[in-house]
Design an enzyme around this catalytic site. Structure first.
Site, PDB file in Angstrom:
ATOM      1  N   ARG A 184      11.594  -0.382   1.992  1.00  0.00           N
ATOM      2  CA  ARG A 184      10.263   0.146   1.670  1.00  0.00           C
ATOM      3  C   ARG A 184       9.211  -0.959   1.724  1.00  0.00           C
ATOM      4  NH1 ARG A 184       9.996   5.629   0.217  1.00  0.00           N
ATOM      5  NH2 ARG A 184       7.958   5.228  -0.734  1.00  0.00           N
ATOM      6  N   HIS A 208       9.877   6.861   7.952  1.00  0.00           N
ATOM      7  CA  HIS A 208      10.255   7.343   6.629  1.00  0.00           C
ATOM      8  C   HIS A 208      11.252   6.355   6.039  1.00  0.00           C
ATOM      9  CE1 HIS A 208      11.916   9.859   3.465  1.00  0.00           C
ATOM     10  NE2 HIS A 208      13.114   9.581   3.940  1.00  0.00           N
ATOM     11  N   ARG A 215       4.047   0.006   8.810  1.00  0.00           N
ATOM     12  CA  ARG A 215       2.871   0.887   8.784  1.00  0.00           C
ATOM     13  C   ARG A 215       1.582   0.074   8.911  1.00  0.00           C
ATOM     14  NH1 ARG A 215       5.229   4.729   3.919  1.00  0.00           N
ATOM     15  NH2 ARG A 215       6.415   6.188   5.238  1.00  0.00           N
TER      16      ARG A 215
HETATM   17  P1  DAT Z   1       6.578   7.806   1.680  1.00  0.00           P
HETATM   18  O1  DAT Z   1       6.853   8.253   3.092  1.00  0.00           O
HETATM   19  O2  DAT Z   1       5.836   6.501   1.652  1.00  0.00           O
HETATM   20  O3  DAT Z   1       7.799   7.801   0.810  1.00  0.00           O
HETATM   21  P2  DAT Z   1       5.820  10.297   0.349  1.00  0.00           P
HETATM   22  O4  DAT Z   1       7.275  10.507   0.128  1.00  0.00           O
HETATM   23  O5  DAT Z   1       4.893  10.400  -0.819  1.00  0.00           O
HETATM   24  O6  DAT Z   1       5.543   8.873   1.052  1.00  0.00           O
HETATM   25  O7  DAT Z   1       5.291  11.331   1.435  1.00  0.00           O
HETATM   26  C1  DAT Z   1       6.102  11.625   2.559  1.00  0.00           C
HETATM   27  C2  DAT Z   1       5.218  11.656   3.773  1.00  0.00           C
HETATM   28  O8  DAT Z   1       4.243  12.701   3.640  1.00  0.00           O
HETATM   29  C3  DAT Z   1       4.405  10.391   4.022  1.00  0.00           C
HETATM   30  O9  DAT Z   1       5.127   9.366   4.645  1.00  0.00           O
HETATM   31  C4  DAT Z   1       3.321  10.919   4.895  1.00  0.00           C
HETATM   32  C5  DAT Z   1       3.061  12.303   4.314  1.00  0.00           C
HETATM   33  N1  DAT Z   1       1.963  12.242   3.346  1.00  0.00           N
HETATM   34  C6  DAT Z   1       2.023  11.826   2.063  1.00  0.00           C
HETATM   35  N2  DAT Z   1       0.837  11.873   1.480  1.00  0.00           N
HETATM   36  C7  DAT Z   1      -0.024  12.328   2.434  1.00  0.00           C
HETATM   37  C8  DAT Z   1      -1.413  12.610   2.456  1.00  0.00           C
HETATM   38  N3  DAT Z   1      -2.185  12.449   1.377  1.00  0.00           N
HETATM   39  N4  DAT Z   1      -1.940  13.080   3.617  1.00  0.00           N
HETATM   40  C9  DAT Z   1      -1.165  13.280   4.701  1.00  0.00           C
HETATM   41  N5  DAT Z   1       0.155  13.035   4.742  1.00  0.00           N
HETATM   42  C10 DAT Z   1       0.713  12.566   3.625  1.00  0.00           C
HETATM   43 MG    MG Z   2       8.982   9.431   0.250  1.00  0.00          MG
END
Ligand code: DAT
Ligand code: MG
Length: 156
Positions: A92, A122, A109
């Site tokens: 991460r 992911h 990223r």
């Molecule tokens: P991560 O992938 O960093 O673990 P997450 O599990 O909170 O983040 O969300 C999964 C995915 O969903 C993320 O990689 C991209 C999408 N996502 C999250 N928040 C978002 C947002 N506010 N707008 C658009 N896509 C989003």
């Molecule tokens: Mg996640």
């Protein structure tokens, strides 16, 4: 769409596994290389069109979020599994913040993405979720049982 790293779990020898997917950015080798050069062992990798129900199951925790339909459409490619001590937290850090605007340069990223909805990879967020995700994406026998010959030079 992109590639998404999957996750891991805690292995008997204290190792963990992480998996990833979302490979349709033009930087698949670059991204995989970052995990390899860190020292993690590549245990699984495949490329296929993700069925919508698999994407929905993978992100079931997010199904009430407004971006869920777009997110499910975005994960279309292949999962990757990495193994190593602390790989979940470490991966991460390599991946960077969810919103690429907040991801530091040098992270995946930070270097390859601009917006959350196209954030390239992911990474599972816990060893338990890693194992859950690996079980979703890989069948029995699809992970490779091997150890890098350099392992004694990577791990004490
Ligand atoms: P991560 O992938 O960093 O673990 P997450 O599990 O909170 O983040 O969300 C999964 C995915 O969903 C993320 O990689 C991209 C999408 N996502 C999250 N928040 C978002 C947002 N506010 N707008 C658009 N896509 C989003
Ligand atoms: Mg996640």
């Amino acid at each position: 769409s992109g590639a998404r790293l999957l996750s891991y779990g805690r292995r008997p020898n204290g190792q963990q596994r992480i998996s990833s997917s979302r490979l349709t950015v033009n930087a698949v080798g670059d991204i995989i290389s970052r995990f390899e050069r860190k020292g993690f062992a590549l245990k699984g990798l495949k490329l296929f069109q993700t069925p919508q129900d698999l994407a929905e199951e993978h992100y079931s925790e997010l199904k009430e979020r407004p971006f869920f339909p777009a997110l499910v459409k975005y994960i279309v490619s292949g999962p990757v599994v990495w193994e190593g001590p602390g790989v979940v937290a470490s991966a991460r850090k390599l991946i960077g913040a969810t919103n690429p605007l907040n991801a530091e340069p040098g992270t995946i990223r930070g270097d390859f993405a601009i917006v959350s909805g196209r954030n390239v990879v992911h990474g599972s967020d816990s060893p338990a979720n890693g194992e859950r995700e690996i079980a979703l994406w890989f069948k029995e026998g699809e992970l490779v049982d091997w150890e890098p010959t350099v392992l004694p030079w990577v791990l004490e």
